[in-house]
Scaffold this active site. Structure first.
Site, mmCIF file in Angstrom:
data_model
loop_
_atom_site.group_PDB
_atom_site.id
_atom_site.type_symbol
_atom_site.label_atom_id
_atom_site.label_comp_id
_atom_site.label_asym_id
_atom_site.label_seq_id
_atom_site.Cartn_x
_atom_site.Cartn_y
_atom_site.Cartn_z
ATOM 1 N N ASP A 13 -3.928 10.738 -3.277
ATOM 2 C CA ASP A 13 -5.387 10.025 -3.167
ATOM 3 C C ASP A 13 -5.715 9.876 -4.645
ATOM 4 O O ASP A 13 -5.582 10.603 -5.420
ATOM 5 C CB ASP A 13 -6.214 10.783 -2.321
ATOM 6 N N VAL A 44 -7.548 16.202 5.967
ATOM 7 C CA VAL A 44 -5.924 15.714 6.350
ATOM 8 C C VAL A 44 -5.771 14.252 6.749
ATOM 9 O O VAL A 44 -4.589 13.807 6.619
ATOM 10 C CB VAL A 44 -5.282 16.624 7.269
ATOM 11 N N SER A 45 -6.993 13.642 6.882
ATOM 12 C CA SER A 45 -6.838 11.945 7.277
ATOM 13 C C SER A 45 -5.720 11.659 8.025
ATOM 14 O O SER A 45 -5.066 10.720 7.945
ATOM 15 C CB SER A 45 -6.851 11.251 5.974
ATOM 16 N N TRP A 75 -4.538 -0.382 7.173
ATOM 17 C CA TRP A 75 -4.722 -1.686 7.339
ATOM 18 C C TRP A 75 -6.269 -2.491 7.265
ATOM 19 O O TRP A 75 -6.343 -3.744 7.243
ATOM 20 C CB TRP A 75 -4.146 -2.195 8.462
ATOM 21 N N LEU A 118 17.648 16.963 -1.632
ATOM 22 C CA LEU A 118 16.468 16.983 -1.452
ATOM 23 C C LEU A 118 15.985 15.923 -0.239
ATOM 24 O O LEU A 118 16.700 14.671 -0.433
ATOM 25 C CB LEU A 118 15.304 16.792 -2.588
ATOM 26 N N GLY A 138 -7.038 4.123 -6.795
ATOM 27 C CA GLY A 138 -7.950 3.013 -6.837
ATOM 28 C C GLY A 138 -9.115 3.503 -7.630
ATOM 29 O O GLY A 138 -9.334 2.625 -8.820
ATOM 30 N N HIS A 156 -2.218 1.681 -8.207
ATOM 31 C CA HIS A 156 -1.165 1.871 -6.963
ATOM 32 C C HIS A 156 0.118 1.791 -8.148
ATOM 33 O O HIS A 156 0.804 2.449 -7.693
ATOM 34 C CB HIS A 156 -1.161 0.899 -6.034
ATOM 35 N N TRP A 185 -8.623 6.006 -10.196
ATOM 36 C CA TRP A 185 -8.226 5.980 -11.455
ATOM 37 C C TRP A 185 -8.366 4.534 -12.210
ATOM 38 O O TRP A 185 -8.620 4.642 -13.451
ATOM 39 C CB TRP A 185 -6.888 6.508 -11.417
#
Length: 257
Positions: free
Chosen positions: A26, A199-200, A75, A137, A29, A43, A31
């Site tokens: 997060d 946690v969205s 969206w 990984l 934008g 982004h 930043w």
């Protein structure tokens, strides 16, 4: 495929370095806005941070890294930003898949990919197949993903697989294999950058006993040093999984923390 048992059924092994790290990236934008740049520039810069964290997790011995790239609710953002994110997603897949394979990193995508155009869907399939044999990984990108969607789709698949299932027969053991991340253990450490503390709708089932780490650092500024801070914090946590501190103290000494 290895089946990973729920932390509510069996106490998992605990180590100083988290086996599975989940991140909400997060602050891209904000930043950019702080630097009087368009949000989309954040982004692009955030992709650089992703590369750093993937490489550092690989170096430190993390087995699974999962990042929330695009939620099912994203969206709702301005169409021009969504369009840019789709282009950046496709571009990053094309540019990074060879690098991932060279570094023995397997790429997985979770979420409802049907909403993406065919070009992205085909590139996702190609990227997963190209890195399928990598063992260093497992790097998972959650795209058009939502935790509630995940639970609902798992239940639907479970009912299809068990058409005669009675309500009293529903169990975690039956449901778990149908969750999007059935191939991975539950996250040990959740990191959210950008200062928000929620946690969205991310990995709602899987985060049941995950340690939650929040930082004000905006995602493009989250580097290897910040990752180490999160890991240091994690190593000091007492992970009880429903037990008491006294029970932990009476257990035989091991490498666990």
């Amino acid at each position: 495929m290895t089946q990973h048992i729920s932390s509510t059924l069996v106490v998992p092994e605990v180590n100083a370095i988290p086996r599975h790290v989940a991140i909400i990236m997060d602050g891209n934008g904000r930043w950019a806005s702080k630097r009087f740049m368009p949000r989309v520039a954040g982004h692009s810069e955030g992709l650089t941070a992703v590369r750093k964290i993937v490489q550092e997790c690989r170096r430190l011995g993390v087995e699974y890294l999962t990042v929330f790239a695009f939620s099912s609710e994203n969206w709702r953002r301005p169409p021009e930003e969504v369009g840019f994110l789709m282009k950046l997603f496709l571009k990053s897949l094309k540019s990074e898949v060879s690098r991932l394979a060279e570094n023995d990193i397997s790429l997985r995508l979770i979420g409802d990919l049907n909403r993406f155009d065919s070009t992205i869907q085909e590139m996702v399939q190609f990227s997963e197949e190209k890195t399928a044999s990598c063992k260093g990984l497992t790097f998972t990108i959650a795209a058009n993903y939502g935790g509630r969607w995940d639970i609902l789709q798992a239940m639907r698949q479970c009912l299809v697989a068990n058409p005669n299932l009675k309500p009293e027969e529903v169990s975690e053991e039956l449901l778990q294999p149908h969750l999007s991340m059935a191939y991975a253990p539950e996250p040990d450490l959740f990191i959210r950058t950008g200062g928000e503390q929620r946690v969205s709708n991310f990995l709602l089932w899987q985060l049941a006993y995950t340690e939650l780490y929040f930082t004000d650092i905006l995602w493009p500024d989250f580097d290897e040093a910040e990752l180490h801070k999160a890991f240091d914090w994690f190593s000091q946590r007492e992970r009880r999984f429903g037990r008491t501190s006294a029970q932990l103290a009476s257990e035989p000494m091991s490498d666990a923390v």
